[in-house]
Design a protein around this motif. Sequence first.
Motif, PDB file in Angstrom:
ATOM      1  N   UNK A 166       1.291  22.875  20.502  1.00 37.06           N
ATOM      2  CA  UNK A 166       0.867  23.379  19.191  1.00 37.06           C
ATOM      3  C   UNK A 166       1.641  24.645  18.821  1.00 37.06           C
ATOM      4  N   UNK A 167       2.144  24.671  17.590  1.00 36.86           N
ATOM      5  CA  UNK A 167       2.905  25.810  17.106  1.00 36.86           C
ATOM      6  C   UNK A 167       4.392  25.706  17.356  1.00 36.86           C
ATOM      7  N   UNK A 168       4.843  24.644  18.036  1.00 36.64           N
ATOM      8  CA  UNK A 168       6.261  24.461  18.303  1.00 36.64           C
ATOM      9  C   UNK A 168       6.792  23.248  17.554  1.00 36.64           C
ATOM     10  N   UNK A 169       8.049  23.331  17.136  1.00 36.89           N
ATOM     11  CA  UNK A 169       8.729  22.211  16.502  1.00 36.89           C
ATOM     12  C   UNK A 169      10.090  22.100  17.169  1.00 36.89           C
ATOM     13  N   UNK A 170      10.310  21.033  17.898  1.00 31.82           N
ATOM     14  CA  UNK A 170      11.598  20.779  18.565  1.00 31.82           C
ATOM     15  C   UNK A 170      12.131  22.018  19.271  1.00 31.82           C
ATOM     16  N   UNK A 171      11.269  22.670  20.032  1.00 30.08           N
ATOM     17  CA  UNK A 171      11.704  23.818  20.806  1.00 30.08           C
ATOM     18  C   UNK A 171      11.694  25.125  20.042  1.00 30.08           C
ATOM     19  N   UNK A 172      11.342  25.079  18.749  1.00 29.89           N
ATOM     20  CA  UNK A 172      11.283  26.302  17.946  1.00 29.89           C
ATOM     21  C   UNK A 172       9.820  26.617  17.661  1.00 29.89           C
ATOM     22  N   UNK A 173       9.528  27.866  17.480  1.00 30.06           N
ATOM     23  CA  UNK A 173       8.174  28.273  17.138  1.00 30.06           C
ATOM     24  C   UNK A 173       8.060  28.299  15.627  1.00 30.06           C
ATOM     25  N   UNK A 174       7.004  27.659  15.096  1.00 31.24           N
ATOM     26  CA  UNK A 174       6.794  27.649  13.653  1.00 31.24           C
ATOM     27  C   UNK A 174       6.452  29.049  13.167  1.00 31.24           C
ATOM     28  N   UNK A 175       6.737  29.287  11.900  1.00 29.80           N
ATOM     29  CA  UNK A 175       6.392  30.572  11.303  1.00 29.80           C
ATOM     30  C   UNK A 175       4.884  30.751  11.356  1.00 29.80           C
ATOM     31  N   UNK A 176       4.465  31.955  11.586  1.00 22.84           N
ATOM     32  CA  UNK A 176       3.037  32.264  11.583  1.00 22.84           C
ATOM     33  C   UNK A 176       2.354  31.999  12.908  1.00 22.84           C
TER      34      UNK A 176
END
Length: 183
Positions: A166-176
């Motif tokens: 949760x909060x990650x997208x393809x190894x990146x952290x989502x904004x917020x």
Amino acid sequence: MASDEVTRERNPFLEAVGRVTLAGARLDSSLRNLLTSLAFEPTLIAYANSEGTDRLIDLCKLALQIRAVPPEDEAEVKRCLARAHDLKNKRNHVVHSIFLPEEEGEGFQALKPLRKSIGMSTTPITIAAMEETATEIEALLSDLFRAGWNARSHQMGTPRIPEPAPGEVAGKVQQGSIRHHRP
């Protein structure tokens, strides 16, 4: 900056429309890549290069019918394709509308022609809603890649890409959702 250049004020409305437009183009590219993962058939891939989003989704569904994909991966691909269809509609609402500022408030009225003799349909939309659409499309892009990779991973003998935390997208952290770590 040179003295003859004009400094332009940023326009959040145009930036939001542009972001949705760019995300929509990347969605089509990701759907072509998914199609390549599902059915590596050069003639089909060449044919798909000139197709729009709806047709790309249909071609991916066709590839699922003729290619053996593990059931859990097929279900994930179908979920991604359903999201792609919904987001395509939201993208088209932004990209293919004529906008007028609302009489009251900060939003806009999106005008879409119904028929020449009937007139226009109007739908309220805000810059925040446009930005949210772009963000949703961008999140789908990594899910499409993961679904395509995982659909072929067994056949190719490669490890699967796990679902992000949760909060990650393809190894990146989502904004917020940035977590601060203390040393």
